[in-house]
Design a protein around this motif. Structure first.
Motif, PDB file in Angstrom:
ATOM      1  N   ALA A 350       0.868  -1.170   0.000  1.00 28.05           N
ATOM      2  CA  ALA A 350       0.000   0.000   0.000  1.00 28.05           C
ATOM      3  C   ALA A 350       0.908   1.224   0.000  1.00 28.05           C
ATOM      4  O   ALA A 350       2.078   1.150   0.403  1.00 28.05           O
ATOM      5  N   ILE A 351       0.376   2.356  -0.446  1.00 29.93           N
ATOM      6  CA  ILE A 351       1.166   3.587  -0.521  1.00 29.93           C
ATOM      7  C   ILE A 351       0.321   4.742  -0.017  1.00 29.93           C
ATOM      8  O   ILE A 351      -0.890   4.802  -0.278  1.00 29.93           O
ATOM      9  N   ASP A 352       0.939   5.665   0.740  1.00 25.81           N
ATOM     10  CA  ASP A 352       0.196   6.808   1.242  1.00 25.81           C
ATOM     11  C   ASP A 352       0.479   8.039   0.387  1.00 25.81           C
ATOM     12  O   ASP A 352       1.245   7.997  -0.576  1.00 25.81           O
ATOM     13  N   ARG A 353      -0.133   9.136   0.755  1.00 24.83           N
ATOM     14  CA  ARG A 353      -0.054  10.355  -0.064  1.00 24.83           C
ATOM     15  C   ARG A 353       1.361  10.927  -0.113  1.00 24.83           C
ATOM     16  O   ARG A 353       1.676  11.737  -1.007  1.00 24.83           O
ATOM     17  N   ASP A 354       2.214  10.579   0.849  1.00 28.61           N
ATOM     18  CA  ASP A 354       3.594  11.046   0.869  1.00 28.61           C
ATOM     19  C   ASP A 354       4.544  10.081   0.160  1.00 28.61           C
ATOM     20  O   ASP A 354       5.767  10.316   0.138  1.00 28.61           O
ATOM     21  N   GLY A 355       4.011   9.000  -0.394  1.00 27.61           N
ATOM     22  CA  GLY A 355       4.849   8.055  -1.101  1.00 27.61           C
ATOM     23  C   GLY A 355       5.506   7.019  -0.219  1.00 27.61           C
ATOM     24  O   GLY A 355       6.366   6.264  -0.683  1.00 27.61           O
ATOM     25  N   ASN A 356       5.117   6.942   1.064  1.00 31.20           N
ATOM     26  CA  ASN A 356       5.627   5.886   1.936  1.00 31.20           C
ATOM     27  C   ASN A 356       4.935   4.572   1.586  1.00 31.20           C
ATOM     28  O   ASN A 356       3.754   4.554   1.241  1.00 31.20           O
ATOM     29  N   LEU A 357       5.671   3.470   1.708  1.00 32.72           N
ATOM     30  CA  LEU A 357       5.137   2.156   1.375  1.00 32.72           C
ATOM     31  C   LEU A 357       4.846   1.351   2.636  1.00 32.72           C
ATOM     32  O   LEU A 357       5.579   1.451   3.632  1.00 32.72           O
ATOM     33  N   TYR A 358       3.797   0.544   2.567  1.00 33.77           N
ATOM     34  CA  TYR A 358       3.409  -0.348   3.661  1.00 33.77           C
ATOM     35  C   TYR A 358       3.305  -1.752   3.091  1.00 33.77           C
ATOM     36  O   TYR A 358       2.794  -1.958   1.990  1.00 33.77           O
ATOM     37  N   THR A 359       3.789  -2.726   3.850  1.00 33.60           N
ATOM     38  CA  THR A 359       3.831  -4.100   3.363  1.00 33.60           C
ATOM     39  C   THR A 359       3.160  -5.040   4.357  1.00 33.60           C
ATOM     40  O   THR A 359       3.152  -4.792   5.565  1.00 33.60           O
ATOM     41  N   SER A 360       2.593  -6.115   3.826  1.00 33.53           N
ATOM     42  CA  SER A 360       2.048  -7.173   4.684  1.00 33.53           C
ATOM     43  C   SER A 360       2.665  -8.497   4.264  1.00 33.53           C
ATOM     44  O   SER A 360       3.023  -8.688   3.095  1.00 33.53           O
ATOM     45  N   GLU A 361       2.785  -9.421   5.236  1.00 32.12           N
ATOM     46  CA  GLU A 361       3.437 -10.704   4.976  1.00 32.12           C
ATOM     47  C   GLU A 361       2.560 -11.856   5.447  1.00 32.12           C
ATOM     48  O   GLU A 361       1.945 -11.788   6.514  1.00 32.12           O
ATOM     49  N   VAL A 362       2.510 -12.892   4.632  1.00 32.22           N
ATOM     50  CA  VAL A 362       1.801 -14.118   4.984  1.00 32.22           C
ATOM     51  C   VAL A 362       2.833 -15.195   5.322  1.00 32.22           C
ATOM     52  O   VAL A 362       3.952 -14.883   5.708  1.00 32.22           O
ATOM     53  N   ARG A 366       3.937 -12.858   8.810  1.00 34.66           N
ATOM     54  CA  ARG A 366       2.890 -12.507   9.780  1.00 34.66           C
ATOM     55  C   ARG A 366       3.089 -11.133  10.420  1.00 34.66           C
ATOM     56  O   ARG A 366       3.011 -10.961  11.630  1.00 34.66           O
ATOM     57  N   ARG A 367       3.327 -10.138   9.575  1.00 38.09           N
ATOM     58  CA  ARG A 367       3.551  -8.806  10.128  1.00 38.09           C
ATOM     59  C   ARG A 367       3.294  -7.753   9.062  1.00 38.09           C
ATOM     60  O   ARG A 367       3.103  -8.054   7.881  1.00 38.09           O
ATOM     61  N   VAL A 368       3.306  -6.474   9.493  1.00 34.20           N
ATOM     62  CA  VAL A 368       3.258  -5.330   8.593  1.00 34.20           C
ATOM     63  C   VAL A 368       4.488  -4.472   8.861  1.00 34.20           C
ATOM     64  O   VAL A 368       5.009  -4.441   9.991  1.00 34.20           O
ATOM     65  N   GLN A 369       4.945  -3.769   7.829  1.00 34.50           N
ATOM     66  CA  GLN A 369       6.091  -2.877   7.953  1.00 34.50           C
ATOM     67  C   GLN A 369       5.826  -1.593   7.185  1.00 34.50           C
ATOM     68  O   GLN A 369       4.997  -1.556   6.269  1.00 34.50           O
TER      69      GLN A 369
END
Length: 378
Positions: A350-362, A366-369
């Motif tokens: 996922a990406i926010d309005r400032d261009g930062n990225l968010y990740t999820s793991e299966v 089992r986490r988000v970063q």
């Protein structure tokens, strides 16, 4: 030379010329290339429930609310490990550890827990295996599942009130059904239309009216209007590109200028279409990858031209920075591992309005970063 062959030749050349992907490696010609650093303090710990620690299972979807930058995720509570949750007795293994967090969780941009909910009540069929989440312009939450009979998509208010279901749990009707889905992996809204990557069972993109849930159109690889569900041979990088999407069709994104980007995970490629399904081009990434494929998810940068694609490669544990214009890999970051900034089956972006990225793991990730953009374009 036909368009499809020419596109493949150009993109294979781009893949061959791409720099090694062990670290982010922008070329001298791409001084504006964005760079990212992991925020090891994001998110903050989940709250406790009567002294019992809450934890995530496999985090199978992540999205950003464009209105306020909050991050939403869906995870799989049933995937807690035996040393965390005693499934037989229905209780934590110890008095401290552990219990699954609510299935749908909202975090603020700083990583603080805002709220979470697990849907209850009648009128809808919650999936057996949660998979995929997106938000619309009103903040409503859409979720899907990829279990064997998870052939539905659900819509809820931000506080978990059920609003609508498209499709139904049970038997699939195949890739040309106008009423049923096939283990949908991902969905995104564009205007009043819901585009669905459909999915783990079907081999298509299908579009619904986002307000009514009515079927509108669908297509397969290369814009085929009647996608084929026959058994396919295993992916082989030495063979010509498959005429069909493989399973899963794992992501769909729509650019500001109306192009539809589809993750054909098993075939290591992204195919690009007009909004009605007319094929435009394909981008091939890490073509030698077997296993679970290299193209798990993709988001577009937030600069006005959406110059870059960020592609999540779950099999190889990397994120690629790719030119949207020609599919050339310009850089990458991440590696397989379990430390901050590394990935174990990165599943969604996922990406926010400032261009930062968010990740999820299966899997066992089992986490988000969160990866903070620290230079370059959005």
């Amino acid at each position: 030379m036909n368009v499809r062959l020419a596109s493949t030749v150009v993109l294979l050349a781009a893949c061959v010329q791409a720099p090694p992907a062990s670290t982010q490696t922008p070329s001298a010609a791409s001084a504006e290339l964005p760079s990212f650093r992991v925020d090891p303090n994001w998110p903050h710990p989940l709250p406790e429930e009567n002294g019992v620690q809450l934890v995530y299972g496999q985090v199978s979807g992540i999205a950003v609310d464009g209105r306020n930058g909050h991050v939403w995720l869906v995870h799989r509570p049933a995937t807690l490990l035996p040393d965390e949750w005693n499934a037989k007795d229905g209780k934590p293994v110890t008095h401290r550890c552990c219990k699954a967090a609510a299935t749908v969780v909202e975090l603020d941009s700083a990583g603080n827990y805002v709220r979470g909910w697990t849907p209850t009540g009648a009128g809808f069929e919650w999936p057996k295996t949660e998979h995929g989440i997106t938000l619309d312009g009103d903040g409503n939450v859409w979720v899907a599942g990829n279990g064997n009979e998870d052939n539905q998509i659900l819509k809820f208010t931000p506080d978990g009130k059920f609003l609508m279901q498209i499709g139904r749990a049970g038997k699939s009707e195949g890739s040309n059904s106008k009423t049923q889905l096939g283990r949908p992996a991902h969905m995104v809204l564009s205007g009043d239309e819901l585009f669905v990557a459909d999915g783990y069972g079907n081999r298509r993109v299908v579009v619904f009216d986002a307000k009514t849930g009515a079927y509108k159109r669908h297509w397969g690889a290369y814009g085929t209007l009647t996608p084929n569900d026959e058994k396919l041979p295993p992916y082989d990088p030495a063979l010509p590109a498959s005429e069909s999407f493989g399973n899963p069709v794992h992501c769909v994104r729509v650019s500001n200028d109306g192009f539809v980007y589809v993750c054909d995970r098993q075939n290591n490629r992204i195919q690009v279409f007009g909004p009605k399904g007319d094929f435009r081009r394909e981008f091939r990434v890490e073509v030698q990858t077997l296993a679970n494929g290299a193209v798990w998810d993709m988001v577009l940068s937030h600069d006005p031209a959406q110059k870059y694609m960020y592609i999540a490669d779950g099999a190889n544990g990397r994120i690629y920075i790719v030119s949207r214009a020609d599919g050339k890999v310009l850089g990458s970051f991440g590696r397989t591992g379990r430390m901050a900034g590394e990935f174990k089956w990165i599943h969604n972006l996922a990406i926010d309005r400032d261009g930062n990225l968010y990740t999820s793991e299966v899997g066992f990730g089992r986490r988000v970063q969160k990866f903070v953009r620290s230079g370059g374009a959005f």
